[in-house]
Design an enzyme around this catalytic site. Sequence first.
Site, PDB file in Angstrom:
ATOM      1  N   HIS A  35       0.873  -1.179   0.000  1.00 50.92           N
ATOM      2  CA  HIS A  35       0.000   0.000   0.000  1.00 50.92           C
ATOM      3  C   HIS A  35       0.914   1.235   0.000  1.00 50.92           C
ATOM      4  CE1 HIS A  35      -2.754   2.988   1.807  1.00 50.92           C
ATOM      5  NE2 HIS A  35      -3.744   2.182   1.477  1.00 50.92           N
ATOM      6  N   ASP A  48       3.377  -4.062   8.250  1.00 49.74           N
ATOM      7  CA  ASP A  48       2.184  -3.243   8.075  1.00 49.74           C
ATOM      8  C   ASP A  48       0.983  -4.164   8.292  1.00 49.74           C
ATOM      9  OD1 ASP A  48      -0.039  -1.939   7.187  1.00 49.74           O
ATOM     10  OD2 ASP A  48       0.712  -1.528   5.170  1.00 49.74           O
ATOM     11  N   GLN A  99      -4.154  -4.692   7.247  1.00 55.70           N
ATOM     12  CA  GLN A  99      -5.143  -5.685   6.796  1.00 55.70           C
ATOM     13  C   GLN A  99      -5.087  -6.963   7.644  1.00 55.70           C
ATOM     14  OE1 GLN A  99      -7.498  -5.138   4.653  1.00 55.70           O
ATOM     15  NE2 GLN A  99      -6.759  -3.201   3.844  1.00 55.70           N
ATOM     16  N   LYS A 146     -10.341  -0.328  10.636  1.00 57.11           N
ATOM     17  CA  LYS A 146     -10.579  -1.533   9.829  1.00 57.11           C
ATOM     18  C   LYS A 146     -10.951  -2.712  10.713  1.00 57.11           C
ATOM     19  CE  LYS A 146      -7.085  -0.170   6.434  1.00 57.11           C
ATOM     20  NZ  LYS A 146      -7.675   0.270   5.180  1.00 57.11           N
ATOM     21  N   CYS A 161      -4.697   2.524  -3.608  1.00 58.49           N
ATOM     22  CA  CYS A 161      -3.448   3.057  -3.047  1.00 58.49           C
ATOM     23  C   CYS A 161      -2.296   2.080  -3.224  1.00 58.49           C
ATOM     24  CB  CYS A 161      -3.605   3.405  -1.566  1.00 58.49           C
ATOM     25  SG  CYS A 161      -4.816   4.674  -1.270  1.00 58.49           S
TER      26      CYS A 161
HETATM   27  N1  PMP Z   1      -1.582  -0.571   4.722  1.00 55.63           N
HETATM   28  C1  PMP Z   1      -2.533  -1.299   4.127  1.00 55.63           C
HETATM   29  C2  PMP Z   1      -2.208  -2.666   3.627  1.00 55.63           C
HETATM   30  C3  PMP Z   1      -3.815  -0.766   3.987  1.00 55.63           C
HETATM   31  O1  PMP Z   1      -4.770  -1.485   3.405  1.00 55.63           O
HETATM   32  C4  PMP Z   1      -4.082   0.527   4.502  1.00 55.63           C
HETATM   33  C5  PMP Z   1      -5.466   1.150   4.389  1.00 55.63           C
HETATM   34  N2  PMP Z   1      -6.090   0.983   3.170  1.00 55.63           N
HETATM   35  C6  PMP Z   1      -3.052   1.221   5.102  1.00 55.63           C
HETATM   36  C7  PMP Z   1      -1.819   0.651   5.213  1.00 55.63           C
HETATM   37  C8  PMP Z   1      -3.235   2.603   5.650  1.00 55.63           C
HETATM   38  O2  PMP Z   1      -4.106   2.608   6.714  1.00 55.63           O
HETATM   39  P1  PMP Z   1      -4.665   4.007   7.273  1.00 55.63           P
HETATM   40  O3  PMP Z   1      -5.246   4.704   6.072  1.00 55.63           O
HETATM   41  O4  PMP Z   1      -5.697   3.609   8.254  1.00 55.63           O
HETATM   42  O5  PMP Z   1      -3.515   4.724   7.868  1.00 55.63           O
END
Ligand code: PMP
Length: 407
Positions: free
Chosen positions: A120, A197, A200, A223, A363
């Site tokens: 991401h 990270d 998910q 999430k 993203c």
């Molecule tokens: N890493 C991953 C794999 C994600 O899916 C996301 C959110 N889509 C993020 C990081 C970022 O999370 P946040 O927008 O809550 O900071």
Amino acid sequence: MPLLDTTAIRADFPVFEDRGLHFLDSAASSQKPRQVIEAMADFAAHGYANVNRGAYRLSVSATERYEAVRDKVAAFLGAGSSDEIVFVRGATTGINLLAHGWGSLRLRPDDRIIVTEMEHHANLVPWQMLARRTGARLEFIPLGEDHRLDLSGLDRLIDEDTKIVAVTGMSNVLGTIPPLDVILAAAREVGAFSIVDGAQLVPHQPVDVSTLGADALVFSAHKMCGPTGIGVLWARPERLEELEPIEYGGDMISTVTRYTATWAPIPQRFEAGTPPIIEAIGLGAAIDYVEKIGRQAIADHDTELTRYALDALGDVPELRIHGPVDTESRGGVISFTMADIHPHDLATILDQHGVAVRAGHHCAKPLLEILEVPATARASFYLYNTTEDIDALVEALRDAGEIFGVI
Ligand code: PMP
């Protein structure tokens, strides 16, 4: 078949009073149960005051409740101590804190930062910027043909020059869960700072930092049935000692004179300013909710729904799944495209059937470049989803195929 009592679970989520809603976008953000909404509302109404400041009872009790959530997060993650838990705004902020507060001070030209090709942007752009600032090189563990990581060159990628290894716990596009044990062991061997990270992963599977083998893990509450505006950075105490604060101000200091200041103990030194107090209460309630259902039960439920969906989607003409098509080492996130229908158009038709999916680059633009598509549609599952949701998705997809004349 799905293992959770989704009838009881759905009754906890006010959004599902809309019986026509098939919510398949939990990878972006999950829905919130009453227990979380009410805990936050009740605290805001009757328990609220700023923390760490007041001598009066309301502030003392708000501080205790805020800190009790830190204890709860520590237990949830299997951390050795609550001092290993830093409240941040979300996964993104946690990663940026590590990149600035550790990476900026320690990386030298030609040091290496290793990520994967399925990150991401939150676990990519901070490292790009760190590489630019320090002269370090950013390199990628490649994606294989099977939409899983190709670890054949891992020894060459993770070597003595490697200072940071930052890897997703689960791809938010492909659903792939990488072999974290292998990657983290390689990072440990060379003394690199290893970061997972968990945005998910943590909401969907049991994660225990005492056995994970990483130096740090981040995730976001939103999430995982919790509110926006709060997330967690866990790191090993030795790593937190090495980390410099990147935000300065109230609450993070020990002493301040006219020209100098010293820092509060860890973890407070990383939490400058008034923290997300109401959100922390929401995170605590979300952990209670998820724990009551059971993280392994949630993971099994996800797997069953994924199996069912992969089967059902496999029968839809012209539908292409971008990600592993078996349930081995993958979570409940399925990206797809249908012939040459733009995913936004597809999502719009699905919405007319009450089916909420995400469409776009999620993203993860470099990953989509590898997949050779500008966008995908993405369905993602959580503890409240049912096979009926997937049936509705499949029916809506067939309808879309007919409307666009591709099936
Ligand atoms: N890493 C991953 C794999 C994600 O899916 C996301 C959110 N889509 C993020 C990081 C970022 O999370 P946040 O927008 O809550 O900071």
